[in-house]
Design a protein around this motif. Structure first.
Motif, PDB file in Angstrom:
ATOM      1  N   LEU A   1      -9.598   2.860   7.451  1.00 44.30           N
ATOM      2  CA  LEU A   1      -8.739   2.411   6.434  1.00 44.30           C
ATOM      3  C   LEU A   1      -7.263   2.350   7.598  1.00 44.30           C
ATOM      4  O   LEU A   1      -6.719   1.659   6.806  1.00 44.30           O
ATOM      5  CB  LEU A   1      -7.881   4.675   6.483  1.00 44.30           C
ATOM      6  CG  LEU A   1      -7.441   4.438   5.544  1.00 44.30           C
ATOM      7  CD1 LEU A   1      -7.795   3.749   4.333  1.00 44.30           C
ATOM      8  CD2 LEU A   1      -7.238   6.063   5.050  1.00 44.30           C
TER       9      LEU A   1
ATOM     10  N   MET B   1       1.450  -0.981   0.108  1.00 41.81           N
ATOM     11  CA  MET B   1       0.025  -0.722  -0.229  1.00 41.81           C
ATOM     12  C   MET B   1       0.934   1.107   0.265  1.00 41.81           C
ATOM     13  O   MET B   1       1.492   1.300   0.321  1.00 41.81           O
ATOM     14  CB  MET B   1      -0.480  -0.289   1.384  1.00 41.81           C
ATOM     15  CG  MET B   1      -1.560   1.214   1.147  1.00 41.81           C
ATOM     16  SD  MET B   1      -2.684   1.476   2.698  1.00 41.81           S
ATOM     17  CE  MET B   1      -4.334   0.380   1.857  1.00 41.81           C
TER      18      MET B   1
ATOM     19  N   THR C   1      -3.988   4.342  -0.903  1.00 40.96           N
ATOM     20  CA  THR C   1      -4.236   5.453  -0.116  1.00 40.96           C
ATOM     21  C   THR C   1      -4.886   6.690  -0.478  1.00 40.96           C
ATOM     22  O   THR C   1      -3.072   7.521  -0.035  1.00 40.96           O
ATOM     23  CB  THR C   1      -4.203   5.481   0.994  1.00 40.96           C
ATOM     24  OG1 THR C   1      -4.629   3.781   1.501  1.00 40.96           O
ATOM     25  CG2 THR C   1      -4.546   6.294   2.622  1.00 40.96           C
TER      26      THR C   1
ATOM     27  N   VAL D   1       0.696   4.947   0.784  1.00 39.69           N
ATOM     28  CA  VAL D   1       0.122   6.135   1.195  1.00 39.69           C
ATOM     29  C   VAL D   1       0.298   7.426   0.510  1.00 39.69           C
ATOM     30  O   VAL D   1       1.550   8.335   1.505  1.00 39.69           O
ATOM     31  CB  VAL D   1       0.346   5.927   2.583  1.00 39.69           C
ATOM     32  CG1 VAL D   1      -1.138   7.102   3.164  1.00 39.69           C
ATOM     33  CG2 VAL D   1      -0.223   4.502   3.385  1.00 39.69           C
TER      34      VAL D   1
ATOM     35  N   SER E   1      -2.223  -0.956  -3.584  1.00 39.49           N
ATOM     36  CA  SER E   1      -3.058   0.263  -3.558  1.00 39.49           C
ATOM     37  C   SER E   1      -2.483   0.921  -3.132  1.00 39.49           C
ATOM     38  O   SER E   1      -1.353   0.950  -2.248  1.00 39.49           O
ATOM     39  CB  SER E   1      -4.581  -0.621  -2.159  1.00 39.49           C
ATOM     40  OG  SER E   1      -3.842  -1.011  -1.301  1.00 39.49           O
TER      41      SER E   1
ATOM     42  N   ASP F   1      -9.225   8.950   2.300  1.00 40.02           N
ATOM     43  CA  ASP F   1     -10.233   8.924   3.281  1.00 40.02           C
ATOM     44  C   ASP F   1     -10.765  10.143   3.558  1.00 40.02           C
ATOM     45  O   ASP F   1     -10.849  11.591   3.559  1.00 40.02           O
ATOM     46  CB  ASP F   1      -8.178   9.536   4.370  1.00 40.02           C
ATOM     47  CG  ASP F   1      -9.097  10.145   5.728  1.00 40.02           C
ATOM     48  OD1 ASP F   1      -9.848   9.901   5.583  1.00 40.02           O
ATOM     49  OD2 ASP F   1      -8.023  10.888   6.503  1.00 40.02           O
TER      50      ASP F   1
ATOM     51  N   PHE G   1      -8.463   4.162  -1.728  1.00 39.77           N
ATOM     52  CA  PHE G   1      -8.917   4.753  -1.262  1.00 39.77           C
ATOM     53  C   PHE G   1      -8.784   6.128  -0.565  1.00 39.77           C
ATOM     54  O   PHE G   1      -7.474   6.011  -0.737  1.00 39.77           O
ATOM     55  CB  PHE G   1      -8.376   4.112  -0.062  1.00 39.77           C
ATOM     56  CG  PHE G   1      -8.662   2.458  -0.022  1.00 39.77           C
ATOM     57  CD1 PHE G   1      -9.799   1.797  -0.297  1.00 39.77           C
ATOM     58  CD2 PHE G   1      -7.139   1.389  -0.113  1.00 39.77           C
ATOM     59  CE1 PHE G   1      -9.294   0.077   0.246  1.00 39.77           C
ATOM     60  CE2 PHE G   1      -7.291  -0.014  -0.261  1.00 39.77           C
ATOM     61  CZ  PHE G   1      -8.587  -0.292  -0.054  1.00 39.77           C
TER      62      PHE G   1
ATOM     63  N   ARG H   1     -11.652   6.741   8.699  1.00 36.73           N
ATOM     64  CA  ARG H   1     -10.032   6.256   9.158  1.00 36.73           C
ATOM     65  C   ARG H   1     -10.060   5.305   9.564  1.00 36.73           C
ATOM     66  O   ARG H   1      -9.294   5.074   9.809  1.00 36.73           O
ATOM     67  CB  ARG H   1      -9.294   7.857   9.604  1.00 36.73           C
ATOM     68  CG  ARG H   1      -9.420   8.795   8.691  1.00 36.73           C
ATOM     69  CD  ARG H   1      -8.796  10.651  10.212  1.00 36.73           C
ATOM     70  NE  ARG H   1      -8.673  11.723   8.664  1.00 36.73           N
ATOM     71  CZ  ARG H   1      -8.289  12.343   8.764  1.00 36.73           C
ATOM     72  NH1 ARG H   1      -8.262  13.076  10.421  1.00 36.73           N
ATOM     73  NH2 ARG H   1      -8.155  13.630   8.032  1.00 36.73           N
TER      74      ARG H   1
ATOM     75  N   SER I   1       4.927   5.744   2.509  1.00 37.77           N
ATOM     76  CA  SER I   1       4.080   6.604   2.832  1.00 37.77           C
ATOM     77  C   SER I   1       5.062   7.686   2.382  1.00 37.77           C
ATOM     78  O   SER I   1       6.156   7.977   2.868  1.00 37.77           O
ATOM     79  CB  SER I   1       3.958   7.053   4.520  1.00 37.77           C
ATOM     80  OG  SER I   1       3.512   8.189   4.949  1.00 37.77           O
TER      81      SER I   1
ATOM     82  N   THR J   1      -4.901  10.741   1.823  1.00 39.54           N
ATOM     83  CA  THR J   1      -5.233  10.924   3.134  1.00 39.54           C
ATOM     84  C   THR J   1      -4.513  12.687   2.956  1.00 39.54           C
ATOM     85  O   THR J   1      -3.710  12.757   2.407  1.00 39.54           O
ATOM     86  CB  THR J   1      -4.530  10.546   4.248  1.00 39.54           C
ATOM     87  OG1 THR J   1      -4.762  11.017   5.319  1.00 39.54           O
ATOM     88  CG2 THR J   1      -2.891   9.941   4.271  1.00 39.54           C
TER      89      THR J   1
ATOM     90  N   MET K   1      -4.853  -1.084   6.668  1.00 37.37           N
ATOM     91  CA  MET K   1      -3.520  -0.899   6.427  1.00 37.37           C
ATOM     92  C   MET K   1      -3.156  -1.685   7.161  1.00 37.37           C
ATOM     93  O   MET K   1      -2.012  -2.857   6.813  1.00 37.37           O
ATOM     94  CB  MET K   1      -3.499   0.629   7.022  1.00 37.37           C
ATOM     95  CG  MET K   1      -3.373   1.543   6.423  1.00 37.37           C
ATOM     96  SD  MET K   1      -3.396   3.347   7.419  1.00 37.37           S
ATOM     97  CE  MET K   1      -3.130   3.997   5.624  1.00 37.37           C
TER      98      MET K   1
END
Lengths: 138, 130
Positions: A125, A11, A44, A13, A42, A85, A83, A122, A137, A46, A129
């Motif tokens: 999420l 993932m 995210t 982020v 995937s 947020d 995804f 969140r 990240s 945010t 995670m």
């Protein structure tokens, strides 16, 4: 590829706005390489990272390359899970329709286009995670 | 445990590389294996041998280099991020028509695939960044 037997959940982020720093652009570069390694990828978005997916980005005035069209290609790389947020969108006065519509084609259903976008809280999420093998990240 | 390390910030400006250095030393002491250290974003600036910090300060690049030499740790610098920021080995300098290289001994320049591979092959991938 020697590691073709191992498929991990990666993932990425994305937390920063698209042009203030290079994180968004260089994150996208790792994402595409990871997909080329046939891993389960995937993304995210945010915090200010939600701005990365804003529609109608124009960068002429800041002299930087507009790379926002690359996100539309994620589906072609078999990246089907994006995804967003929910709280980050709301905090910035944004709604989903402010963001690009990202899709993937389902070859089992005659290549029907399906949305890759998942609006999640969140709390959810954090659960998603926890299910990942690798979280990077940017 | 087999550990992959990702460093996303440059030296001195940010603590990320210092913390990663201490972490890697501690991990080796405890008998863990460092599969690879990968330098990305401004983290590639950790690899320049031209940095000359004041003599009473730490030299982060030299410390990484010593770790690579003494423990055989694989220090990999992302080629695309390095090219943007002017970090070059001999081959890259020649390919891009530059008059010199600046990479410190013990570091090598390669592609992002090396980061993904570190994620796949390690038990944990740990990011040091902002």
């Amino acid at each position: 590829m020697s590691e073709d037997a191992i498929i991990k959940k990666f993932m990425y982020v994305n937390r920063k706005s698209p042009y203030g720093t290079i994180y968004a652009l260089e994150s996208l570069e790792v994402v595409l390489i990871t997909a080329a390694f046939d891993q389960e990828v995937s993304l995210t978005f945010t915090d200010d990272g939600v701005y990365q997916l804003m529609k109608d980005q124009k960068t002429d005035g800041i002299g930087m390359k507009n790379f926002s069209s690359t996100y539309a290609a994620l589906g072609d790389y078999e990246i089907k899970k994006i995804f967003i947020d929910k709280e980050s969108l709301e905090e910035r006065g944004l709604v989903l329709s402010d963001l690009q519509e990202l899709v993937w084609e389902d070859e089992d259903e005659d290549y029907a286009e399906k949305s890759s976008i998942n609006l999640v809280s969140r709390a959810d999420l954090s659960k998603i995670m926890n299910e990942q093998d690798i979280v990077m990240s940017f | 445990m087999k550990l992959g390390i990702l460093i996303n910030e440059g030296p001195y400006q940010h603590q990320a590389s210092d913390t990663a250095l201490q972490y890697v030393k501690a991990a080796i002491e405890k008998g863990h294996e460092i599969y690879r250290v990968f330098f990305y974003n401004d983290g590639v600036n950790n690899a320049t041998r031209l940095a000359t910090p004041p003599q009473d300060d730490r030299n982060i690049t030299k410390e990484w280099s010593a770790l690579a030499k003494n423990h055989g740790i694989d220090l990999v610098v992302c080629v695309a991020a390095a090219q943007r920021r002017g970090i070059l080995d001999k081959g890259e300098a020649e390919r891009n028509g530059k008059d010199s290289d600046n990479i410190e001994e013990g570091f090598r320049i390669s592609g992002l695939g090396q980061l993904v591979e570190a994620g796949i092959q390690s038990d944990r991938l740990i990011t040091f960044g902002d």
